[in-house]
Scaffold this active site. Structure first.
Site, PDB file in Angstrom:
ATOM      1  N   ARG A   1       2.389  -3.573  10.083  1.00 11.76           N
ATOM      2  CA  ARG A   1       1.018  -3.200   9.735  1.00 11.76           C
ATOM      3  C   ARG A   1       0.458  -3.980   8.553  1.00 11.76           C
ATOM      4  NH1 ARG A   1       1.975   2.938   7.383  1.00 11.76           N
ATOM      5  NH2 ARG A   1       0.211   2.661   6.002  1.00 11.76           N
TER       6      ARG A   1
ATOM      7  N   GLU B   1       4.907  10.111  13.232  1.00 10.77           N
ATOM      8  CA  GLU B   1       4.546   8.705  13.039  1.00 10.77           C
ATOM      9  C   GLU B   1       5.640   7.759  13.530  1.00 10.77           C
ATOM     10  OE1 GLU B   1       3.806   7.935   8.879  1.00 10.77           O
ATOM     11  OE2 GLU B   1       5.452   9.211   8.236  1.00 10.77           O
TER      12      GLU B   1
ATOM     13  N   ASN C   1      -1.063   5.039  11.387  1.00 11.61           N
ATOM     14  CA  ASN C   1      -0.779   3.742  10.761  1.00 11.61           C
ATOM     15  C   ASN C   1       0.639   3.305  11.104  1.00 11.61           C
ATOM     16  OD1 ASN C   1      -3.190   4.405   9.620  1.00 11.61           O
ATOM     17  ND2 ASN C   1      -2.390   4.833   7.585  1.00 11.61           N
ATOM     18  N   ASP C   2       1.548   4.250  10.996  1.00 11.77           N
ATOM     19  CA  ASP C   2       2.934   3.929  11.334  1.00 11.77           C
ATOM     20  C   ASP C   2       3.232   4.105  12.816  1.00 11.77           C
ATOM     21  OD1 ASP C   2       4.306   2.985   9.031  1.00 11.77           O
ATOM     22  OD2 ASP C   2       3.968   4.945   8.130  1.00 11.77           O
TER      23      ASP C   2
ATOM     24  N   ARG D   1       2.683  15.550   0.866  1.00  9.40           N
ATOM     25  CA  ARG D   1       3.663  14.810   1.651  1.00  9.40           C
ATOM     26  C   ARG D   1       4.792  14.387   0.719  1.00  9.40           C
ATOM     27  NH1 ARG D   1       2.273   9.266   4.550  1.00  9.40           N
ATOM     28  NH2 ARG D   1       2.312   8.485   2.430  1.00  9.40           N
TER      29      ARG D   1
ATOM     30  N   ARG E   1      -0.560  11.520  -0.854  1.00  4.63           N
ATOM     31  CA  ARG E   1       0.552  10.571  -0.840  1.00  4.63           C
ATOM     32  C   ARG E   1       1.252  10.629  -2.191  1.00  4.63           C
ATOM     33  NH1 ARG E   1      -3.482   7.363   2.449  1.00  4.63           N
ATOM     34  NH2 ARG E   1      -2.377   6.651   4.303  1.00  4.63           N
TER      35      ARG E   1
HETATM   36  C1  PEP Z   1       0.308   6.869   8.555  1.00  2.00           C
HETATM   37  O1  PEP Z   1       1.376   6.272   8.718  1.00  2.00           O
HETATM   38  O2  PEP Z   1      -0.591   6.909   9.423  1.00  2.00           O
HETATM   39  C2  PEP Z   1       0.043   7.564   7.288  1.00  2.00           C
HETATM   40  C3  PEP Z   1      -1.012   8.319   7.131  1.00  2.00           C
HETATM   41  O3  PEP Z   1       0.897   7.374   6.266  1.00  2.00           O
HETATM   42  P1  PEP Z   1       0.962   6.040   5.378  1.00  2.00           P
HETATM   43  O4  PEP Z   1      -0.270   5.245   5.678  1.00  2.00           O
HETATM   44  O5  PEP Z   1       1.035   6.500   3.982  1.00  2.00           O
HETATM   45  O6  PEP Z   1       2.218   5.397   5.864  1.00  2.00           O
HETATM   46 MG    MG Z   2       3.048   6.583   7.454  1.00  2.00          MG
END
Ligand code: PEP
Ligand code: MG
Length: 592
Positions: free
Chosen positions: A473, A439, A462-463, A340, A304
């Site tokens: 979230r 995502e 996650n997104d 990323r 990240r």
């Molecule tokens: C996600 O969105 O699942 C992801 C890995 O990126 P981040 O948690 O940094 O948004």
């Molecule tokens: Mg994400």
């Protein structure tokens, strides 16, 4: 009879895993207060002497700490202490304080603090990533010297005589470096984040820690009994006998299991019927790469990159980024690093002025959208990644792609960045692979089209879950709706994996769903090629994969895709694990 205090739980951020119990030792780490006074001319010399003595004493302390900190595991971090010493011993600091006292007639404390403010500004402009990054260290050092000026000494880690759990508003890297595991079982702080140097050191020293608890120093008193779970980010004050027993057992079992699992770190993550997956790590800070790889990660599935900027409150330029990325890919080689590109915005809003407050930041100028607007920043980063690719295996991962035209625009920028480097004669890996995070639901639905124009997919659950199920979230109130086994999510996952395989590109997952031990069966069944997760989970997940049958999990997924409700899917999965799950200790699965 005095009633026994009730058990109380506090939650924070798990900074370093491990379960410990012990007596609380509350450190006095309050900011030193001082009054701002003008001094008469005849006191100028006296004030200057006071400051000189206080700075010299603080530097002496640091030297002592450095000498006493011979632990091998923190050697690589001792540069933090060196940089602190460098700041204190820099004649520029003392000259500046002298000048302020002499000309502005400020008292020693006030002059010192003004000088530190000035130094902060000057260091901002110096071409040293390290010093620039450590702005909070100036406040820490200022406070340290102020304590000598006020004669108000705070407790030191070194004076701890018995094994305790340290509770403090704040702990500096120097404090943490001094920690002796025989005396400090763990620590809890009111403030701080997972990416602070203090947290890095806690992980390096394997001292369980919970940071960002907010009210720890208010709620916990000296001598309170504490149970700390650094994996869950949990602190229990005055735990009941049952809680203590429960956590002791868990600590013991986890410890034993982890030791066994770590012995298997070099074994492939391969099912009993021969399906091989790549297990890689998610990473936020470069300094973590050593620890990350020690769990047997086969590369960094998600770096990240925005965290580097969040820590500094600014976006570094190409040169600085290049040095960081080059160092990282070299450390991780021959394994790949998925860099990323900046995913600013939403809950990762840096303190960067031009990223203004938005009403709906998760749906706003976030991530790739920001980069496609701020093309200068984006191209700097792309050139930095390309240049780093010459020194190891770097791959680019574009976040938050919502459709083909966005991907194509990002790729155009990449092509331009390459052309810039060709013109300058800078080397880079001509075969550098480009992937996207899937995502955003629209990208998941268009996966077949997108798959034709990228080298790999990485699903960010996650997104993806946030956007597909319309739940923030980071909002606790709707957290119960965050359901990875929601039928809609399962359908999206299936579509993406199938589209990737049809296009003959690998598909991975780097969202938190990939760190959840129970969901691994589902991900296996879907046919994921790679899973990327918080590094400490890798040994556990490898164990599960090595004991599972790919064929069986395929059948599990077929059945689950017919489910119509998340709850029913969860129950079905639990029952399946009980009946058909692999023969491994229940604890590995951490079954509810
Ligand atoms: C996600 O969105 O699942 C992801 C890995 O990126 P981040 O948690 O940094 O948004
Ligand atoms: Mg994400």
């Amino acid at each position: 009879m005095v009633p026994r205090s009730r058990e109380k739980k506090l939650w924070g951020i798990g900074a370093a895993a491990g379960i410990v119990e012990g007596k609380a030792y509350v450190l006095n780490r309050k900011k030193t207060k001082f009054s701002k006074k003008y001094v008469p001319a005849e006191h100028v010399a006296r004030e200057i002497k006071r400051v000189e003595k206080a700075i010299a004493k603080a530097a002496e302390d640091l030297l002592k700490i450095k000498k006493a900190t011979a632990k091998e595991e923190v050697q690589e971090h001792l540069c933090i202490l060196d940089s602190h010493l460098m700041i204190l011993e820099d004649p520029m600091l003392l000259d500046s304080v002298r000048e302020i006292i002499t000309s502005a007639k400020k008292n020693a404390e006030w002059a010192l603090s003004s000088a530190f403010e000035n130094v902060k500004r000057i260091f901002d402009a110096i071409d040293s990533d390290y010093l620039r990054e450590r702005k909070s260290d100036f406040d820490y050092l200022n406070n340290w010297v102020l304590r000598y000026l006020s004669g108000n000494q705070e407790d030191s880690i070194a004076q701890i005589q018995e094994k305790v759990i340290v509770i403090s508003h704040y702990l500096s890297p120097a404090d943490t470096a001094q920690m002796d595991r025989r005396k400090v079982a763990g620590f809890v702080t009111d403030i701080g984040g997972k990416t602070s140097h203090t947290a890095i050191l806690a992980r390096a020293l394997k001292i369980p820690a919970v940071v960002g608890v907010e009210r720890a120093t208010v709620e916990i008193s000296n001598g309170d009994r504490i149970v700390l779970d650094g994996r869950e980010g949990l602190v229990i004050i005055n735990p009941t006998r049952e809680s203590i027993k429960q956590y002791r057992e868990r600590a013991l079992q986890y410890g034993n299991l982890e030791r066994i699992l770590l012995k298997e770190r070099d074994l492939p993550a391969e099912t009993v019927d021969g399906r091989r997956l790549i297990l890689s790590a998610n990473m936020e800070i470069v300094e973590e790469s050593h620890a990350v790889l020690s769990y047997g990660a086969e590369g960094i599935g998600l770096y990240r990159t925005e965290f580097l900027c969040l820590n500094q409150g600014r976006i570094p330029g190409e040169e600085e980024l290049f040095r960081v990325y080059k160092d990282l890919v070299q450390r991780v080689a021959p394994h790949p690093v998925n860099l990323r590109t900046f995913d600013f915005g939403s809950d990762k809003s840096p303190d960067i002025n031009h990223l203004e407050r938005e009403v709906n930041p998760a749906l706003g100028l976030r991530s790739i959208r920001y980069c496609l607007k701020e093309t200068g920043v984006f191209k700097d980063q792309l050139r930095a990644i390309l240049r780093a690719s010459h020194y190891g295996k770097a791959r680019i991962l574009f976040p938050m792609i919502s459709g083909l035209s966005e991907l194509r625009r990002a790729r155009e920028m990449y092509v331009e960045a390459r052309e810039d480097l060709i013109k300058k004669g800078e080397p880079f890996d001509p075969g550098l692979e480009i992937g996207i995070m899937v995502e955003v639901p629209s990208a998941a639905l268009m996966a077949d089209v997108l798959a034709r124009e990228v080298d790999f997919f990485s699903i960010g659950t996650n997104d993806l879950i946030q956007y597909a199920l319309a739940i923030d979230r980071v909002n606790k109130e709707v957290a119960y709706l965050y359901e990875p086994l929601h039928p809609a999510i399962l359908r999206l996952l299936k579509g993406v994996v199938d589209a990737a395989h049809l296009a003959k590109i690998p598909v991975g997952m780097c969202g938190e769903m990939a760190s959840d031990l129970r969901y691994i069966f589902v991900l296996l069944g879907f046919g994921f090629d790679q899973l990327s997760m918080v590094s400490s989970m890798i040994p556990w997940i490898r164990k599960i994969i090595r004991s599972a049958s790919f064929r069986e999990t395929g059948r599990l997924v077929e059945r689950m895709l017919q489910g119509t409700e998340s709850r029913a899917n969860e129950e079905f999965l639990s029952a399946w694990i009980r009946e058909k799950g692999p023969d491994i200790p229940e604890m590995v699965l951490d079954m509810p």
